[in-house]
Design a protein around this motif. Sequence first.
Motif, PDB file in Angstrom:
ATOM      1  N   LEU A  12      -7.204  -3.368  -4.900  1.00  0.00           N
ATOM      2  CA  LEU A  12      -7.035  -1.915  -4.946  1.00  0.00           C
ATOM      3  C   LEU A  12      -6.050  -1.445  -6.013  1.00  0.00           C
ATOM      4  O   LEU A  12      -6.065  -0.263  -6.404  1.00  0.00           O
ATOM      5  CB  LEU A  12      -6.584  -1.399  -3.579  1.00  0.00           C
ATOM      6  CG  LEU A  12      -7.604  -1.550  -2.452  1.00  0.00           C
ATOM      7  CD1 LEU A  12      -6.982  -1.160  -1.129  1.00  0.00           C
ATOM      8  CD2 LEU A  12      -8.843  -0.729  -2.740  1.00  0.00           C
ATOM      9  N   ALA A  13      -5.178  -2.322  -6.492  1.00  0.00           N
ATOM     10  CA  ALA A  13      -4.146  -1.926  -7.449  1.00  0.00           C
ATOM     11  C   ALA A  13      -4.697  -1.273  -8.717  1.00  0.00           C
ATOM     12  O   ALA A  13      -4.152  -0.264  -9.174  1.00  0.00           O
ATOM     13  CB  ALA A  13      -3.269  -3.121  -7.788  1.00  0.00           C
ATOM     14  N   PRO A  14      -5.779  -1.766  -9.317  1.00  0.00           N
ATOM     15  CA  PRO A  14      -6.273  -1.140 -10.551  1.00  0.00           C
ATOM     16  C   PRO A  14      -6.700   0.323 -10.379  1.00  0.00           C
ATOM     17  O   PRO A  14      -6.725   1.083 -11.345  1.00  0.00           O
ATOM     18  CB  PRO A  14      -7.473  -2.003 -10.942  1.00  0.00           C
ATOM     19  CG  PRO A  14      -7.254  -3.303 -10.283  1.00  0.00           C
ATOM     20  CD  PRO A  14      -6.520  -2.992  -9.019  1.00  0.00           C
ATOM     21  N   LEU A  15      -7.008   0.735  -9.163  1.00  0.00           N
ATOM     22  CA  LEU A  15      -7.414   2.119  -8.941  1.00  0.00           C
ATOM     23  C   LEU A  15      -6.246   3.086  -9.144  1.00  0.00           C
ATOM     24  O   LEU A  15      -6.444   4.229  -9.553  1.00  0.00           O
ATOM     25  CB  LEU A  15      -7.991   2.294  -7.533  1.00  0.00           C
ATOM     26  CG  LEU A  15      -9.277   1.531  -7.234  1.00  0.00           C
ATOM     27  CD1 LEU A  15      -9.665   1.713  -5.777  1.00  0.00           C
ATOM     28  CD2 LEU A  15     -10.396   1.996  -8.146  1.00  0.00           C
ATOM     29  N   GLY A  16      -5.028   2.614  -8.821  1.00  0.00           N
ATOM     30  CA  GLY A  16      -3.843   3.432  -9.007  1.00  0.00           C
ATOM     31  C   GLY A  16      -3.755   4.619  -8.068  1.00  0.00           C
ATOM     32  O   GLY A  16      -2.955   5.526  -8.286  1.00  0.00           O
ATOM     33  N   VAL A  17      -4.543   4.677  -7.041  1.00  0.00           N
ATOM     34  CA  VAL A  17      -4.598   5.815  -6.130  1.00  0.00           C
ATOM     35  C   VAL A  17      -3.706   5.598  -4.907  1.00  0.00           C
ATOM     36  O   VAL A  17      -3.184   6.552  -4.337  1.00  0.00           O
ATOM     37  CB  VAL A  17      -6.062   6.056  -5.679  1.00  0.00           C
ATOM     38  CG1 VAL A  17      -6.162   7.206  -4.701  1.00  0.00           C
ATOM     39  CG2 VAL A  17      -6.948   6.271  -6.871  1.00  0.00           C
TER      40      VAL A  17
END
Length: 188
Positions: A12-17
């Motif tokens: 989930l980290a690459p989403l930055g949300v």
Amino acid sequence: MAAYGNYLRALLAPLGVYDLSTESLSGSELDAMGAGLDDVSDQLAWTERESILSTAEDEGLTLREDLFARRPANYGTALRRAAIAALLRISGDSFTLQDINSAISGCGIKAEALEMGEGHIRVIFPDVAGVPEGFDQMEGIILDIIPCHLATEFYFRYLTWAECEAAGYTWAMIHEAEYTWYEFELAV
């Protein structure tokens, strides 16, 4: 171990949300889900190990042994696996000497059947001196495997006088080694 929790964070980290820190609500949810997935992964690994005969260590071997009328006399995990594999090879047409020898290893110790003449089988235990431990149990398994129309005798290995003479044993050597008679018989 938080392997799946870390995996979900990395996913989930690459989403930055999301706030993925351990103090946040999202991070706590990921930790809880990761812990559940870690438990499932551990249980699946255990199930896989116990369901394959060559890797089973405990319950997988016990459950397989329960399938047979007699339990193999076992002396450790590797021998239990070999005994179960041998018992599973027994079929209704296992009447050749080769098939009988393959199957009697299901008693849990190396045993070998030899044809001694018409309708007569001798069973030997080549790696054991004297009567093997757990013989009563092995005898039942072997007699269940060998066709009932064959006379079966069991042959046990002991030290012979000819072997004593060939080795140059003297009574002085035997007394010096402090053998009991039983220990001396088994000193093959």
